[in-house]
Design an enzyme around this catalytic site. Structure first.
Site, PDB file in Angstrom:
ATOM      1  N   LYS A 113      -3.323   8.455  -5.824  1.00  0.00           N
ATOM      2  CA  LYS A 113      -2.275   8.566  -6.842  1.00  0.00           C
ATOM      3  C   LYS A 113      -1.347   9.755  -6.565  1.00  0.00           C
ATOM      4  O   LYS A 113      -0.191   9.751  -6.965  1.00  0.00           O
ATOM      5  CB  LYS A 113      -2.887   8.728  -8.230  1.00  0.00           C
TER       6      LYS A 113
HETATM    7  C1  PLP Z   1      -5.401   3.406  -8.582  1.00  0.00           C
HETATM    8  C2  PLP Z   1      -6.432   3.231  -7.516  1.00  0.00           C
HETATM    9  C3  PLP Z   1      -6.579   2.022  -6.808  1.00  0.00           C
HETATM   10  C4  PLP Z   1      -5.769   0.772  -7.133  1.00  0.00           C
HETATM   11  O1  PLP Z   1      -4.413   0.894  -6.796  1.00  0.00           O
HETATM   12  P1  PLP Z   1      -3.322  -0.089  -7.448  1.00  0.00           P
HETATM   13  O2  PLP Z   1      -2.019   0.425  -7.007  1.00  0.00           O
HETATM   14  O3  PLP Z   1      -3.523   0.010  -8.933  1.00  0.00           O
HETATM   15  O4  PLP Z   1      -3.617  -1.466  -6.955  1.00  0.00           O
HETATM   16  C5  PLP Z   1      -7.518   1.971  -5.794  1.00  0.00           C
HETATM   17  N1  PLP Z   1      -8.307   3.036  -5.503  1.00  0.00           N
HETATM   18  C6  PLP Z   1      -8.205   4.217  -6.169  1.00  0.00           C
HETATM   19  C7  PLP Z   1      -9.109   5.335  -5.810  1.00  0.00           C
HETATM   20  C8  PLP Z   1      -7.251   4.368  -7.189  1.00  0.00           C
HETATM   21  O5  PLP Z   1      -7.163   5.536  -7.850  1.00  0.00           O
END
Ligand code: PLP
Length: 494
Positions: A113
């Site tokens: 993120k």
């Molecule tokens: C948010 C997240 C995901 C999923 O990503 P999206 O963009 O929502 O598909 C996968 N792995 C981790 C560790 C995340 O924080």
């Protein structure tokens, strides 16, 4: 370049406006009116550049109302040595000649993120200037763990913004709670909510739609905004690392310029893998996009049958950031694959809101099959992948393990030998208990103590920000009932 809504193409605006709004008033997602194209010369030009420079060039193709100088400055702030623990920012780790792992967790919160949430606050802050907005943006976030911390870290100290995060009191890991309650910055706040993630999320949604609160805040000089992944300002920074990974492989002689590359992405809200799709649509030589889900396999079924059906049990898994039944960003894919047919998209989304289900047209089904392969992996499969790859010398977290497992399935079932990058979205140290158990150890202790145990067993370095949590002072100790969340917001925005 202009942006329009996936549910109404007559709604048009500049990028800055789209970043500021987050979501179109008709409920649609704001999306670029055209997808800029890159050729081999453009890619060759990126190869010798640093990540920050690549980011400014790629984002500049979409954000024509921001200058390249501005974007470079934002990228230097977002991805510099104070924030990221490697100058490569998003390094590609090679496992064998045709298998690579793109590590997106070298930022301040050790989850992917950060790649977007280090950039979005700067895009937003500039958007406020560009649109002549004088009020302060207050970002309200309900989080199940990763987003809240990454958003606080990104918005801390950003002018003309404040951020308030709500997390479920007993619904986040000990490391995640410690990360949030020790956050520094004068413009940040965090509050535990008695209940689960849905309670926190419902509370935030209620505050957003409450006219009285909105009016009160407006009088105090604030407007509410969101850092959710439906904001274009979160998708675009993610497009960058797909082009960057390709360029790294070419630079290191592991891929020929022009050769096809597959990407396998662990998916929840469909933001990350949508960014991979945009990279492909821009002309990056990408083969299949492999969409990896955990036991919540709504996307696997959709990609195989064309039926999206959220009427199914919700499973809590060891890859919690992928526990999701409505993948909001899928809407942008449907819009693009249908030839920007806003009426068709609106009909699907109305059916989803009404019956919790829709079935796409035959044309769309064929287009989906051509671009994507969907697979899922259960809890035992997730642990098995961690153990299996650890034996081969690579330690991964639970979300990454889902991607690795589904990539292996894809190769077995299709025989496709195209070089493949699977995406690693979190440091194994964020999920120590499950990772330890998967490699045959018994977790001893809780939360931050497990960092030492996992390090002792594997020798893999602990990300410095997670290691530093142990000595950090807790700054926030606020808990509210769901009904008291409004009061917390009004107190925070005095
Ligand atoms: C948010 C997240 C995901 C999923 O990503 P999206 O963009 O929502 O598909 C996968 N792995 C981790 C560790 C995340 O924080």
């Amino acid at each position: 370049m202009k942006y329009y809504s996936t549910r109404d193409k007559s709604v048009r605006m500049e990028a800055a406006e789209a970043v500021k709004m987050g979501l179109s008033r008709d409920g649609g997602l704001l999306t670029p009116c055209e997808i800029p194209q890159v050729d081999e010369d453009f890619l060759a030009g990126l190869v010798p550049l640093r990540y920050q420079e690549r980011a400014a060039k790629v984002m500049g193709l979409y954000l024509t109302d921001y200058t390249e100088e501005e974007l470079l400055r934002f990228a230097e702030n977002a991805y510099g040595p104070e924030k990221f623990d490697t100058p490569a920012v998003a390094p590609v780790h090679t496992l064998d000649a045709a298998t690579h792992c793109l590590e997106l967790w070298h930022g301040p919160t050790s989850a992917f993120k950060d790649m977007a949430l280090q950039m979005l606050p700067q895009l937003l802050s500039a958007a406020l200037r560009k649109t002549g907005e004088h009020k302060t943006a207050c970002i309200l976030v309900a989080t199940s763990g990763d987003t809240g911390k990454a958003a606080m870290e990104g918005f801390a100290g950003v002018p003309q913004t404040k951020i308030l995060v709500f997390y479920p009191k007993d619904g986040v890991s000990a490391v995640q709670e410690a990360q949030m309650t020790t956050q520094e910055g004068d413009n940040v706040g965090v509050c535990a909510v008695v209940g689960n993630f849905d309670d926190a999320q419902a509370g935030v949604k209620r505050i957003f739609s409450d006219e009285t609160t909105r009016k009160t805040l407006e009088d105090r000089g604030y407007f509410l905004s969101s850092a959710n992944s439906i904001n274009w300002g979160r998708i675009l920074p993610q497009v960058v690392y797909y082009l960057s990974a390709y360029c790294d492989l070419v630079r290191d002689g592991k891929l020929r310029m022009g050769e096809k590359l597959n990407f396998c992405v662990p998916t929840g809200n469909f933001g990350d893998i949508l960014a991979a799709y945009y990279a492909k649509r821009m002309g990056l030589p990408v083969g299949k996009l492999i969409c990896a889900s955990n036991r919540n396999d709504v996307l696997t079924e959709f990609l195989r049958t064309g039926v999206y059906d959220r009427n199914r049990p919700f499973h809590t898994t060891m890859s919690p950031s992928m526990d999701i039944l409505v993948s909001s960003n899928l809407e942008r894919l449907l819009f693009d694959l249908s030839g920007e047919n806003d009426a068709e998209v609106r009909a699907y989304m109305d059916a989803l809101a009404g019956e919790g289900r829709y079935e796409v047209s035959d044309g769309l089904k064929a287009a989906l099959k051509e671009q994507y392969w969907g697979g899922f992996c259960d809890e035992a499969g997730t642990s098995a992948a961690i153990a299996d790859y650890y034996k081969k010398g690579y330690l991964m977290d639970t979300h990454t393990a889902v991607a690795a497992s589904v990539m292996d399935q894809y190769r077995r079932e299709t025989g496709d030998r195209t070089p493949t990058v699977f995406v690693s979205t979190a440091s194994p140290y964020k999920f120590c208990d499950h990772v330890l158990a998967a490699i045959g150890e018994t977790p001893a202790g809780d939360g931050v103590e497990l960092l030492d145990q996992l390090h002792g067993v594997t020798g893999v370095p602990v990300p410095r920000r997670l290691a530093a949590l142990k000595g950090k002072r807790r700054r926030f100790d606020l808990t509210a009932e769901k009904a008291g969340m409004d009061g917390v917001v009004l107190d925070f925005l005095k």
